[in-house]
Enzyme design. Structure first.
Site, PDB file in Angstrom:
ATOM      1  N   GLU A 171      14.820   2.230  18.543  1.00 12.21           N
ATOM      2  CA  GLU A 171      14.090   3.324  18.949  1.00 12.21           C
ATOM      3  C   GLU A 171      13.127   3.185  20.217  1.00 12.21           C
ATOM      4  O   GLU A 171      12.801   4.397  20.955  1.00 12.21           O
ATOM      5  CB  GLU A 171      12.944   3.602  17.626  1.00 12.21           C
ATOM      6  CG  GLU A 171      11.857   2.585  17.555  1.00 12.21           C
ATOM      7  CD  GLU A 171      10.930   2.989  16.276  1.00 12.21           C
ATOM      8  OE1 GLU A 171      11.665   3.330  15.181  1.00 12.21           O
ATOM      9  OE2 GLU A 171       9.909   3.064  16.601  1.00 12.21           O
ATOM     10  N   ASP A 225      13.006   7.481   9.550  1.00 16.69           N
ATOM     11  CA  ASP A 225      12.033   7.669  10.422  1.00 16.69           C
ATOM     12  C   ASP A 225      11.790   6.813  11.461  1.00 16.69           C
ATOM     13  O   ASP A 225      11.026   6.888  12.516  1.00 16.69           O
ATOM     14  CB  ASP A 225      10.800   7.920   9.593  1.00 16.69           C
ATOM     15  CG  ASP A 225       9.558   8.264  10.357  1.00 16.69           C
ATOM     16  OD1 ASP A 225       9.638   9.402  11.134  1.00 16.69           O
ATOM     17  OD2 ASP A 225       8.384   7.801  10.354  1.00 16.69           O
ATOM     18  N   HIS A 242       9.682   8.342  14.091  1.00 17.69           N
ATOM     19  CA  HIS A 242       8.657   7.630  13.822  1.00 17.69           C
ATOM     20  C   HIS A 242       7.292   8.458  13.545  1.00 17.69           C
ATOM     21  O   HIS A 242       6.307   8.029  14.315  1.00 17.69           O
ATOM     22  CB  HIS A 242       8.236   6.653  14.650  1.00 17.69           C
ATOM     23  CG  HIS A 242       7.794   5.314  14.424  1.00 17.69           C
ATOM     24  ND1 HIS A 242       8.073   4.091  14.417  1.00 17.69           N
ATOM     25  CD2 HIS A 242       6.932   4.919  13.235  1.00 17.69           C
ATOM     26  CE1 HIS A 242       7.403   3.223  13.920  1.00 17.69           C
ATOM     27  NE2 HIS A 242       6.631   3.749  13.007  1.00 17.69           N
ATOM     28  N   ASP A 281      10.177  -6.663  -5.076  1.00 19.23           N
ATOM     29  CA  ASP A 281       8.862  -7.142  -4.274  1.00 19.23           C
ATOM     30  C   ASP A 281       8.602  -8.685  -4.745  1.00 19.23           C
ATOM     31  O   ASP A 281       8.308  -8.768  -5.831  1.00 19.23           O
ATOM     32  CB  ASP A 281       7.525  -6.315  -4.397  1.00 19.23           C
ATOM     33  CG  ASP A 281       6.714  -6.588  -3.130  1.00 19.23           C
ATOM     34  OD1 ASP A 281       6.273  -7.846  -2.893  1.00 19.23           O
ATOM     35  OD2 ASP A 281       5.900  -5.721  -2.544  1.00 19.23           O
ATOM     36  N   PRO A 333       7.852  -4.907   5.000  1.00 20.85           N
ATOM     37  CA  PRO A 333       7.804  -5.275   6.591  1.00 20.85           C
ATOM     38  C   PRO A 333       8.668  -5.771   7.220  1.00 20.85           C
ATOM     39  O   PRO A 333       9.783  -6.327   6.519  1.00 20.85           O
ATOM     40  CB  PRO A 333       6.378  -6.264   6.658  1.00 20.85           C
ATOM     41  CG  PRO A 333       6.342  -6.977   5.267  1.00 20.85           C
ATOM     42  CD  PRO A 333       6.819  -5.903   4.271  1.00 20.85           C
ATOM     43  N   THR A 351      11.201   4.491   6.173  1.00 17.23           N
ATOM     44  CA  THR A 351      10.069   4.917   6.966  1.00 17.23           C
ATOM     45  C   THR A 351       9.181   3.826   7.261  1.00 17.23           C
ATOM     46  O   THR A 351       8.252   3.661   7.640  1.00 17.23           O
ATOM     47  CB  THR A 351       9.145   6.004   6.045  1.00 17.23           C
ATOM     48  OG1 THR A 351       8.778   4.969   5.057  1.00 17.23           O
ATOM     49  CG2 THR A 351       9.785   6.943   5.615  1.00 17.23           C
ATOM     50  N   SER A 352       9.895   2.389   7.394  1.00 13.06           N
ATOM     51  CA  SER A 352       9.289   1.114   7.402  1.00 13.06           C
ATOM     52  C   SER A 352       9.521   0.600   8.841  1.00 13.06           C
ATOM     53  O   SER A 352       8.743   0.998   9.670  1.00 13.06           O
ATOM     54  CB  SER A 352       9.824   0.186   6.532  1.00 13.06           C
ATOM     55  OG  SER A 352       8.609  -0.585   5.960  1.00 13.06           O
ATOM     56  N   ARG A 353      10.707  -0.346   8.998  1.00  9.91           N
ATOM     57  CA  ARG A 353      11.060  -0.625  10.513  1.00  9.91           C
ATOM     58  C   ARG A 353      12.346  -0.415  10.717  1.00  9.91           C
ATOM     59  O   ARG A 353      13.097  -0.738   9.769  1.00  9.91           O
ATOM     60  CB  ARG A 353      10.507  -1.993  10.746  1.00  9.91           C
ATOM     61  CG  ARG A 353       9.141  -2.258  10.991  1.00  9.91           C
ATOM     62  CD  ARG A 353       8.540  -1.522  12.465  1.00  9.91           C
ATOM     63  NE  ARG A 353       7.257  -1.671  12.480  1.00  9.91           N
ATOM     64  CZ  ARG A 353       6.283  -0.684  12.210  1.00  9.91           C
ATOM     65  NH1 ARG A 353       6.653   0.600  11.748  1.00  9.91           N
ATOM     66  NH2 ARG A 353       5.093  -0.909  12.566  1.00  9.91           N
ATOM     67  N   LYS A 357       0.859  -1.220   0.106  1.00  9.93           N
ATOM     68  CA  LYS A 357       0.093  -0.123   0.097  1.00  9.93           C
ATOM     69  C   LYS A 357       0.847   1.294   0.120  1.00  9.93           C
ATOM     70  O   LYS A 357       0.570   2.002  -0.945  1.00  9.93           O
ATOM     71  CB  LYS A 357      -0.907   0.007   1.182  1.00  9.93           C
ATOM     72  CG  LYS A 357      -2.071  -1.112   0.909  1.00  9.93           C
ATOM     73  CD  LYS A 357      -2.872  -1.120   2.404  1.00  9.93           C
ATOM     74  CE  LYS A 357      -2.056  -1.979   3.396  1.00  9.93           C
ATOM     75  NZ  LYS A 357      -1.806  -3.297   3.247  1.00  9.93           N
TER      76      LYS A 357
HETATM   77  P1  NAD Z   1       1.739  -3.914   2.721  1.00  8.21           P
HETATM   78  O1  NAD Z   1       1.566  -5.253   3.520  1.00  8.21           O
HETATM   79  O2  NAD Z   1       0.691  -3.188   2.153  1.00  8.21           O
HETATM   80  O3  NAD Z   1       2.963  -3.903   1.728  1.00  8.21           O
HETATM   81  C1  NAD Z   1       4.248  -4.716   2.282  1.00  8.21           C
HETATM   82  C2  NAD Z   1       4.817  -4.982   0.940  1.00  8.21           C
HETATM   83  O4  NAD Z   1       6.199  -5.753   1.179  1.00  8.21           O
HETATM   84  C3  NAD Z   1       4.323  -6.226   0.133  1.00  8.21           C
HETATM   85  O5  NAD Z   1       3.911  -5.964  -1.281  1.00  8.21           O
HETATM   86  C4  NAD Z   1       5.358  -7.472   0.424  1.00  8.21           C
HETATM   87  O6  NAD Z   1       4.799  -8.413  -0.602  1.00  8.21           O
HETATM   88  C5  NAD Z   1       6.393  -6.742   0.531  1.00  8.21           C
HETATM   89  N1  NAD Z   1       7.619  -7.514   0.873  1.00  8.21           N
HETATM   90  C6  NAD Z   1       7.587  -8.548   1.981  1.00  8.21           C
HETATM   91  N2  NAD Z   1       8.652  -9.029   1.929  1.00  8.21           N
HETATM   92  C7  NAD Z   1       9.523  -8.380   1.269  1.00  8.21           C
HETATM   93  C8  NAD Z   1      10.820  -8.651   0.885  1.00  8.21           C
HETATM   94  N3  NAD Z   1      11.570  -9.543   1.396  1.00  8.21           N
HETATM   95  N4  NAD Z   1      11.326  -7.791   0.057  1.00  8.21           N
HETATM   96  C9  NAD Z   1      10.788  -6.694  -0.629  1.00  8.21           C
HETATM   97  N5  NAD Z   1       9.468  -6.555  -0.494  1.00  8.21           N
HETATM   98  C10 NAD Z   1       8.802  -7.363   0.395  1.00  8.21           C
HETATM   99  O7  NAD Z   1       2.284  -2.737   4.084  1.00  8.21           O
HETATM  100  P2  NAD Z   1       2.385  -1.298   3.866  1.00  8.21           P
HETATM  101  O8  NAD Z   1       1.089  -0.835   4.605  1.00  8.21           O
HETATM  102  O9  NAD Z   1       2.809  -0.561   2.719  1.00  8.21           O
HETATM  103  O10 NAD Z   1       3.426  -0.873   5.060  1.00  8.21           O
HETATM  104  C11 NAD Z   1       4.896  -1.416   4.854  1.00  8.21           C
HETATM  105  C12 NAD Z   1       5.513  -0.993   6.015  1.00  8.21           C
HETATM  106  O11 NAD Z   1       5.531   0.221   6.434  1.00  8.21           O
HETATM  107  C13 NAD Z   1       4.868  -1.630   7.402  1.00  8.21           C
HETATM  108  O12 NAD Z   1       5.394  -3.230   7.581  1.00  8.21           O
HETATM  109  C14 NAD Z   1       5.328  -0.757   8.518  1.00  8.21           C
HETATM  110  O13 NAD Z   1       6.391  -1.681   8.951  1.00  8.21           O
HETATM  111  C15 NAD Z   1       5.690   0.438   8.088  1.00  8.21           C
HETATM  112  N6  NAD Z   1       4.980   1.548   8.517  1.00  8.21           N
HETATM  113  C16 NAD Z   1       5.904   2.605   8.957  1.00  8.21           C
HETATM  114  C17 NAD Z   1       4.895   3.705   9.472  1.00  8.21           C
HETATM  115  C18 NAD Z   1       5.428   4.893  10.124  1.00  8.21           C
HETATM  116  O14 NAD Z   1       5.193   5.703  10.784  1.00  8.21           O
HETATM  117  N7  NAD Z   1       6.894   5.036   9.821  1.00  8.21           N
HETATM  118  C19 NAD Z   1       3.610   3.529   9.429  1.00  8.21           C
HETATM  119  C20 NAD Z   1       2.659   2.570   8.896  1.00  8.21           C
HETATM  120  C21 NAD Z   1       3.545   1.560   8.578  1.00  8.21           C
END
Ligand code: NAD
Length: 326
Positions: free
Chosen positions: A261, A256, A293, A172, A204, A230-232, A152
């Protein structure tokens, strides 16, 4: 339902109180940990955030306290031992999507700030320094941006960067059909790292992605590339990134999220001595931008987080199957 909210800030209270219709909620500022867990006594559910660690020990205690439901007011769930929860008969629900725009746009904010150095210009001008020395940036137009994880958030981010006239490459294991239809090229990770001026992480945190950016994968990046996370935090081996910043292999870092953290981000520590030497080192680089974050932190996202969390509670109470259950 009677729910204890852990690790809350004034903004959590504001949004959850605004949208609460029928639940009996209590806000605790303390994180959920072995010392605070007793506060969950007398409740049926608890609500936690990204840095509350729900390991098997905590889950067993929650079970003994009669907790039936854990609602995460976030998308990521790497902090929860789902097997332990299942064995304990405790349902875990999350908010899988609240505003992918919030996080994707924050990734862009990090890129734009690092590139055009508006944070430095702001401070300079306030002090009467109108010099442009060392503020040189680069056009995003025609640069290559590598997006790792195109769910997403990655999808929205890829579209934003396409709007800037960038060439977007994606990696991906499950390609996004909408992006493929829009002409985004999927390639293997090494090729993406080889070709990208900017690499942005949107996958993720799992066992497979922990330290995805490490000494070896950094060596596959373009010299002077920009890395955005901005992920983890643990997607990056922070120590390896520090070394790469020192050697100038990595030219810019926008983060982020940070591996360590917990107990730092979201708190005002301005009157304390920072004990984390790695973070302290990162803060010294002129080409590193750290936010604590805040990617999710928009009005729209906070509204959705509250509404979806209450809907999760209500679905649980009514026994309605939900896609938000983990
Ligand atoms: P999502 O589940 O919609 O998308 C994650 C994508 O990553 C999927 O398409 C999946 O196939 C792909 N993926 C899985 N393993 C992978 C790999 N080894 N290599 C490449 N791609 C891979 O998740 P999302 O809603 O887009 O969120 C992504 C991440 O953002 C979350 O997991 C969360 O950690 C992080 N996040 C951060 C904040 C923030 O405030 N900074 C807020 C929300 C989410």
């Amino acid at each position: 339902m009677k729910i204890a909210f852990f690790n809350t800030k004034p903004y959590d209270k504001e949004f959850f109180e605004k949208y609460n219709q029928s639940d009996e909620i209590t806000f605790y500022e303390v994180p959920l940990n072995p010392q605070s867990i007793r506060l969950a006594e007398g409740f049926e559910g608890i609500c936690v955030f990204v840095n509350d660690k729900l390991n098997s020990e905590i889950i067993l205690t929650l079970q003994s306290l009669g907790i039936k439901l854990i609602v995460l007011r976030c998308a990521g769930f790497n902090n929860v031992d789902l097997n332990a929860a299942k064995k304990a008969g405790i349902k875990v629900m999350r908010v899988p999507a609240y505003s992918p725009y919030a996080v994707a746009e924050h990734a862009l904010a990090l890129i734009m700030t690092l590139n055009r150095k508006t944070h430095k210009a702001y401070n300079r001008v306030r002090e009467g320094n109108f010099s442009l020395e060392n503020l040189t940036g680069f056009d995003l137009h025609l640069k290559t941006v590598g997006v790792i994880g195109t769910g997403k958030i990655g999808e929205v981010f890829a579209k934003i960067m396409t709007g800037f006239g960038c060439k977007v490459l994606a990696y991906d294991p499950f390609p996004n059909l909408a992006l493929q239809a829009a002409g985004i090229e999927y390639i293997d990770l090494e090729s993406l790292l080889n070709h990208s001026h900017i690499v942005s992480l949107h996958c993720p945190l799992t066992e497979a992605t922990r330290h995805l950016i490490n000494q070896q994968t950094i060596s596959q990046m373009k010299d002077g590339a920009m890395l955005i996370n901005t992920s983890r935090g643990a997607l990056i081996d922070t120590q390896a990134v520090v070394e790469a910043l020192k050697s100038k292999k990595i030219g810019y870092l926008g983060m982020d999220v940070y591996e360590q953290e917990e107990n730092i981000f979201f708190n005002d520590l301005s009157q304390q001595i920072l004990q984390d030497d790695t973070l302290a080192r990162l803060m010294t680089f002129p080409n590193v931008l750290i936010t604590s974050h805040q990617g999710f932190f928009t009005e729209e996202a906070l509204t959705q987080i509250a509404l979806i969390t209450f809907k999760n509670v209500s679905d649980f109470e009514k026994g309605i199957a939900s896609a938000n259950e983990l």
